[in-house]
Motif scaffolding. Sequence first.
Motif, mmCIF file in Angstrom:
data_model
loop_
_atom_site.group_PDB
_atom_site.id
_atom_site.type_symbol
_atom_site.label_atom_id
_atom_site.label_comp_id
_atom_site.label_asym_id
_atom_site.label_seq_id
_atom_site.Cartn_x
_atom_site.Cartn_y
_atom_site.Cartn_z
ATOM 1 N N VAL A 1 -1.341 -8.379 -10.802
ATOM 2 C CA VAL A 1 -0.172 -7.721 -10.209
ATOM 3 C C VAL A 1 1.056 -8.609 -10.348
ATOM 4 O O VAL A 1 2.161 -8.136 -10.640
ATOM 5 C CB VAL A 1 -0.439 -7.391 -8.728
ATOM 6 N N LYS A 2 0.868 -9.908 -10.158
ATOM 7 C CA LYS A 2 1.986 -10.852 -10.215
ATOM 8 C C LYS A 2 2.493 -11.043 -11.637
ATOM 9 O O LYS A 2 3.703 -11.171 -11.861
ATOM 10 C CB LYS A 2 1.538 -12.196 -9.633
ATOM 11 N N LEU A 3 1.587 -11.080 -12.623
ATOM 12 C CA LEU A 3 1.968 -11.339 -14.002
ATOM 13 C C LEU A 3 1.173 -10.407 -14.925
ATOM 14 O O LEU A 3 0.213 -10.825 -15.582
ATOM 15 C CB LEU A 3 1.695 -12.807 -14.352
ATOM 16 N N PRO A 4 1.548 -9.138 -14.993
ATOM 17 C CA PRO A 4 0.735 -8.148 -15.706
ATOM 18 C C PRO A 4 0.716 -8.322 -17.221
ATOM 19 O O PRO A 4 -0.208 -7.835 -17.885
ATOM 20 C CB PRO A 4 1.394 -6.813 -15.322
ATOM 21 N N ASN A 5 1.689 -8.984 -17.801
ATOM 22 C CA ASN A 5 1.777 -9.072 -19.255
ATOM 23 C C ASN A 5 0.999 -10.241 -19.839
ATOM 24 O O ASN A 5 0.894 -10.361 -21.060
ATOM 25 C CB ASN A 5 3.244 -9.181 -19.690
ATOM 26 N N ALA A 6 0.470 -11.113 -18.997
ATOM 27 C CA ALA A 6 -0.306 -12.254 -19.487
ATOM 28 C C ALA A 6 -1.755 -11.841 -19.702
ATOM 29 O O ALA A 6 -2.210 -10.811 -19.199
ATOM 30 C CB ALA A 6 -0.222 -13.411 -18.501
ATOM 31 N N ARG A 7 -2.484 -12.636 -20.450
ATOM 32 C CA ARG A 7 -3.925 -12.433 -20.566
ATOM 33 C C ARG A 7 -4.581 -13.105 -19.365
ATOM 34 O O ARG A 7 -4.287 -14.254 -19.055
ATOM 35 C CB ARG A 7 -4.450 -13.038 -21.858
ATOM 36 N N HIS A 8 -5.473 -12.396 -18.693
ATOM 37 C CA HIS A 8 -6.129 -12.910 -17.487
ATOM 38 C C HIS A 8 -7.613 -13.125 -17.754
ATOM 39 O O HIS A 8 -8.301 -12.250 -18.274
ATOM 40 C CB HIS A 8 -5.935 -11.942 -16.319
ATOM 41 N N ILE A 9 -8.080 -14.304 -17.388
ATOM 42 C CA ILE A 9 -9.485 -14.663 -17.546
ATOM 43 C C ILE A 9 -10.045 -15.049 -16.182
ATOM 44 O O ILE A 9 -9.457 -15.864 -15.461
ATOM 45 C CB ILE A 9 -9.655 -15.829 -18.536
ATOM 46 N N SER A 10 -11.167 -14.465 -15.827
ATOM 47 C CA SER A 10 -11.809 -14.739 -14.539
ATOM 48 C C SER A 10 -12.830 -15.859 -14.676
ATOM 49 O O SER A 10 -13.601 -15.885 -15.632
ATOM 50 C CB SER A 10 -12.500 -13.469 -14.015
ATOM 51 N N VAL A 11 -12.821 -16.755 -13.717
ATOM 52 C CA VAL A 11 -13.731 -17.902 -13.693
ATOM 53 C C VAL A 11 -14.622 -17.793 -12.480
ATOM 54 O O VAL A 11 -14.165 -17.403 -11.394
ATOM 55 C CB VAL A 11 -12.938 -19.223 -13.670
ATOM 56 N N GLU A 12 -15.900 -18.128 -12.645
ATOM 57 C CA GLU A 12 -16.862 -18.007 -11.552
ATOM 58 C C GLU A 12 -17.130 -19.353 -10.886
ATOM 59 O O GLU A 12 -17.030 -19.501 -9.685
ATOM 60 C CB GLU A 12 -18.172 -17.430 -12.100
ATOM 61 N N ASN A 13 -17.506 -20.330 -11.708
ATOM 62 C CA ASN A 13 -17.868 -21.659 -11.222
ATOM 63 C C ASN A 13 -16.802 -22.644 -11.676
ATOM 64 O O ASN A 13 -16.674 -22.941 -12.860
ATOM 65 C CB ASN A 13 -19.241 -22.057 -11.769
ATOM 66 N N PHE A 14 -16.005 -23.156 -10.736
ATOM 67 C CA PHE A 14 -14.894 -24.036 -11.079
ATOM 68 C C PHE A 14 -15.360 -25.274 -11.849
ATOM 69 O O PHE A 14 -14.669 -25.774 -12.722
ATOM 70 C CB PHE A 14 -14.183 -24.508 -9.801
ATOM 71 N N LEU A 15 -16.529 -25.768 -11.495
ATOM 72 C CA LEU A 15 -16.985 -27.041 -12.026
ATOM 73 C C LEU A 15 -17.513 -26.925 -13.442
ATOM 74 O O LEU A 15 -17.334 -27.832 -14.253
ATOM 75 C CB LEU A 15 -18.080 -27.618 -11.112
ATOM 76 N N ASN A 16 -18.165 -25.819 -13.772
ATOM 77 C CA ASN A 16 -18.849 -25.737 -15.060
ATOM 78 C C ASN A 16 -18.821 -24.304 -15.575
ATOM 79 O O ASN A 16 -19.849 -23.663 -15.738
ATOM 80 C CB ASN A 16 -20.293 -26.233 -14.923
ATOM 81 N N SER A 17 -17.613 -23.793 -15.847
ATOM 82 C CA SER A 17 -17.500 -22.419 -16.302
ATOM 83 C C SER A 17 -17.592 -22.348 -17.826
ATOM 84 O O SER A 17 -16.901 -23.097 -18.533
ATOM 85 C CB SER A 17 -16.169 -21.811 -15.856
ATOM 86 N N PRO A 18 -18.416 -21.449 -18.368
ATOM 87 C CA PRO A 18 -18.473 -21.278 -19.830
ATOM 88 C C PRO A 18 -17.173 -20.720 -20.394
ATOM 89 O O PRO A 18 -16.927 -20.820 -21.587
ATOM 90 C CB PRO A 18 -19.632 -20.292 -20.011
ATOM 91 N N LYS A 19 -16.337 -20.135 -19.544
ATOM 92 C CA LYS A 19 -15.078 -19.569 -20.021
ATOM 93 C C LYS A 19 -14.156 -20.636 -20.597
ATOM 94 O O LYS A 19 -13.344 -20.349 -21.486
ATOM 95 C CB LYS A 19 -14.368 -18.843 -18.877
ATOM 96 N N TYR A 20 -14.245 -21.885 -20.122
ATOM 97 C CA TYR A 20 -13.401 -22.950 -20.647
ATOM 98 C C TYR A 20 -13.679 -23.177 -22.131
ATOM 99 O O TYR A 20 -12.762 -23.187 -22.961
ATOM 100 C CB TYR A 20 -13.627 -24.248 -19.872
ATOM 101 N N ASP A 21 -14.949 -23.365 -22.461
ATOM 102 C CA ASP A 21 -15.314 -23.617 -23.851
ATOM 103 C C ASP A 21 -15.049 -22.391 -24.724
ATOM 104 O O ASP A 21 -14.631 -22.520 -25.885
ATOM 105 C CB ASP A 21 -16.790 -24.021 -23.949
ATOM 106 N N GLU A 22 -15.297 -21.201 -24.183
ATOM 107 C CA GLU A 22 -15.031 -19.985 -24.946
ATOM 108 C C GLU A 22 -13.557 -19.886 -25.321
ATOM 109 O O GLU A 22 -13.200 -19.552 -26.458
ATOM 110 C CB GLU A 22 -15.447 -18.756 -24.134
ATOM 111 N N LEU A 23 -12.684 -20.177 -24.369
ATOM 112 C CA LEU A 23 -11.247 -20.087 -24.627
ATOM 113 C C LEU A 23 -10.808 -21.144 -25.631
ATOM 114 O O LEU A 23 -10.044 -20.856 -26.561
ATOM 115 C CB LEU A 23 -10.476 -20.241 -23.314
ATOM 116 N N VAL A 24 -11.272 -22.383 -25.454
ATOM 117 C CA VAL A 24 -10.898 -23.460 -26.374
ATOM 118 C C VAL A 24 -11.378 -23.147 -27.793
ATOM 119 O O VAL A 24 -10.636 -23.321 -28.783
ATOM 120 C CB VAL A 24 -11.485 -24.806 -25.893
ATOM 121 N N ASN A 25 -12.589 -22.672 -27.938
ATOM 122 C CA ASN A 25 -13.112 -22.328 -29.266
ATOM 123 C C ASN A 25 -12.307 -21.183 -29.881
ATOM 124 O O ASN A 25 -12.049 -21.176 -31.092
ATOM 125 C CB ASN A 25 -14.594 -21.945 -29.166
ATOM 126 N N GLU A 26 -11.930 -20.223 -29.058
ATOM 127 C CA GLU A 26 -11.163 -19.098 -29.574
ATOM 128 C C GLU A 26 -9.800 -19.563 -30.082
ATOM 129 O O GLU A 26 -9.325 -19.136 -31.143
ATOM 130 C CB GLU A 26 -10.982 -18.055 -28.469
#
Length: 481
Positions: free
Chosen positions: A452-477
């Motif tokens: 709602v605050k920033l609708p035009n950005a790409r938003h990625i949801s993270v589950e585990n702050f300490l060890n989220s697979p989303k970090y590596d996925e984004l960096v690889n992408e």
Amino acid sequence: MSEVAQTRPSVRVRVQRLGSHLSGMIMPNIGAFIAWGLITAFFIPTGWTPNADLAKLVTPMITYLLPLLIGYTGGKLVYGDRGAVVGAAATIGVIVGSSVPMFLGAMIMGPLGGYCIKQVDKLFKERIPNGFEMLINNFSAGIVGAALGIFAFFLIGPAVNSLSHWLASGVNFLISHNLIPLANIFIEPAKVLFLNNAIGNGILVPLGAEQAKTAGKSILFLLEANPGPGFGLLLAYWVFGKGNARQSAPGAIIIQFLGGIHEIYFPYVLMRPLLILAVMAGGVAGTFTFSILHVGLNAAASPGSIFAVWAMSPKSSILGVTIGVLVAAAVSFLVSALIMKTTKDKSAEGDLTAATSKMEEMKGKKSSVAGALTGAGAAEATGHIAGLDQVNKIVFACDAGMGSSAMGASILRNKVKKADLDVEVTNTSINNLPADADIVLTHKDLTDRAKVKLPNARHISVENFLNSPKYDELVNELKNK
């Protein structure tokens, strides 16, 4: 049933948004609260190094400085610098019109000042003659600020003064009857629903500051900030847990107990919902210990690290505070161990990913969100955009912008640096998301608000702050692009 299920997320989001606005006025000024707390801890007559001259700083800081900072920040959240100035001017009226520290009054008048000048500017936007812009802008802000200051002096100040006395009487009743520990029965579940900033900074910190002004300390600063319950829970996972949960528990303990980021243990609670009883029991036991030992803190301990708790403890309370934290940890550990040894988690014990799915179910999220977090489809469900080679700024956002977001941004920043990517990684609160953010990462429970605050950005949801697979996925992408 479906209609009820659909309304629950919106209600939760509204409550979180209100809590975010309240904490958003406090969190940027926590440094000033800590400065006041350190001066109080060292220089008042019962402090570590009593000094009558330096102790004179205590009353002006809590009476004028802190409420004005809150009012200024509240106005700025609504309408930038002009809102901040008018919010501060309006706040001085409520300060002078009352006899207690006006934290609650500042939380009212600051945003109200920002809102009023925003509406006045809209009214005159197309009506200002050329050459008169500065004159009208300055005088309109001055007139609105003066009018709100007078309004606050005669109406809001006395009303909040009466409300503050009523709330203080209620708190004193709970303390005098040893009922204050019961507050943790409500605080701990609310924390797991990401209302910790709303409770701690929106309610307990202002009330605690008023109590500390007269008593020199307040137990209220310990109710939400006590790191003991979370420490005991994570320790039980380290000893009795399985799989990824057990392996990640030691790191989570360091972040939670020493770093003060309590959000790290929330998914561990939701991995086994019965464990909410463990942190509730630990919180009640810790607060009961604080109560019978008559201890408290000089000011807010933020973040809720054991080091921050010790730093804000007066000389007469530091031993009792330590005992209370250890009691809370011990009770939480024992209850957690009992639950973990006598019950079975039928949904893949020890799996933090399964835990975050439970979090979605408990909080009334739609099932499509879970699918968005299970792999490659995440980008599409969260608003994948083309042109990733043009990404310049990644922002990790959380409720307050100082806890989990700082930790997540630090982890992601190191990964981006190792990948030799020329991308800025920073953190902030959801309310202060910058317009130039290309990618926004948030905890999955806060993503809707970030969109709602920033609708035009790409938003990625993270589950585990300490060890989220989303970090590596984004960096690889980003590397592949």
